[in-house]
Design a protein around this motif. Structure first.
Motif, PDB file in Angstrom:
ATOM      1  N   VAL A   1       0.849  -1.195   0.000  1.00 45.70           N
ATOM      2  CA  VAL A   1       0.000   0.000   0.000  1.00 45.70           C
ATOM      3  C   VAL A   1       0.884   1.243   0.000  1.00 45.70           C
TER       4      VAL A   1
ATOM      5  N   GLU B   1      -4.788  -2.888  -3.799  1.00 45.63           N
ATOM      6  CA  GLU B   1      -5.158  -1.933  -4.842  1.00 45.63           C
ATOM      7  C   GLU B   1      -6.349  -1.087  -4.417  1.00 45.63           C
TER       8      GLU B   1
ATOM      9  N   TYR C   1       1.479   7.335  -6.404  1.00 45.59           N
ATOM     10  CA  TYR C   1       0.450   8.358  -6.616  1.00 45.59           C
ATOM     11  C   TYR C   1       0.947   9.745  -6.196  1.00 45.59           C
TER      12      TYR C   1
ATOM     13  N   SER D   1      -5.350   1.442  -1.619  1.00 51.34           N
ATOM     14  CA  SER D   1      -4.560   2.526  -2.207  1.00 51.34           C
ATOM     15  C   SER D   1      -5.435   3.465  -3.022  1.00 51.34           C
TER      16      SER D   1
ATOM     17  N   HIS E   1      -6.283   7.471  -2.318  1.00 47.38           N
ATOM     18  CA  HIS E   1      -5.981   8.450  -3.354  1.00 47.38           C
ATOM     19  C   HIS E   1      -7.242   9.211  -3.782  1.00 47.38           C
TER      20      HIS E   1
ATOM     21  N   ARG F   1       2.346   1.801  -3.511  1.00 42.44           N
ATOM     22  CA  ARG F   1       1.330   2.292  -4.450  1.00 42.44           C
ATOM     23  C   ARG F   1       0.999   3.761  -4.184  1.00 42.44           C
ATOM     24  N   LEU F   2       0.871   4.116  -2.909  1.00 45.71           N
ATOM     25  CA  LEU F   2       0.564   5.507  -2.576  1.00 45.71           C
ATOM     26  C   LEU F   2       1.728   6.436  -2.934  1.00 45.71           C
TER      27      LEU F   2
END
Length: 114
Positions: free
Chosen positions: A15, A85, A22, A88, A92, A18-19
């Motif tokens: 996580v 996914e 972003y 995250s 976002h 992935r963040l």
């Protein structure tokens, strides 16, 4: 808008990655020297205040045992079955709708943000 986040130990490391992709500024409790795996909730809460970071957790202790004034803000996922996914993407999406300054206290987040 990018958030400054601290992920609780129960949040998967992926996580964080992935963040970061972003554009968020992410730390994980496991890798913060003054915290680490197994740290109680109170020091994490204080750390969030001291560093202006929003806590991300699946841990209901932040709902039941830690007062809202003791932390910056918490994004609480009560559905631990969400995928990395999904978690995250939810964070976002929240960040695109609310600046970090608008987050206060405990915020329940989940599939409704997908």
């Amino acid at each position: 808008m990018a958030y400054r986040l601290i992920l609780d130990e129960n949040v998967e490391h992926e996580v964080a990655h992935r963040l970061e992709n972003y554009g968020h500024d992410v730390e994980h409790v496991d890798f913060v020297p003054e915290l680490g795996k197994g740290t109680a909730d109170q020091p994490i809460a204080r750390y969030s205040l001291d560093t202006d970071r929003v806590i991300v957790t699946y841990d209901d202790d932040f709902v039941l045992e830690v007062d809202e004034g003791q932390y910056r803000a918490v994004l609480y996922f009560d559905d631990a079955a969400l995928s990395v996914e999904q978690v995250s993407d939810i964070i976002h999406t929240v960040s695109r709708n609310y600046p970090q300054e608008a987050l206060q206290g405990l915020e329940y987040v989940g599939e409704e943000w997908l």
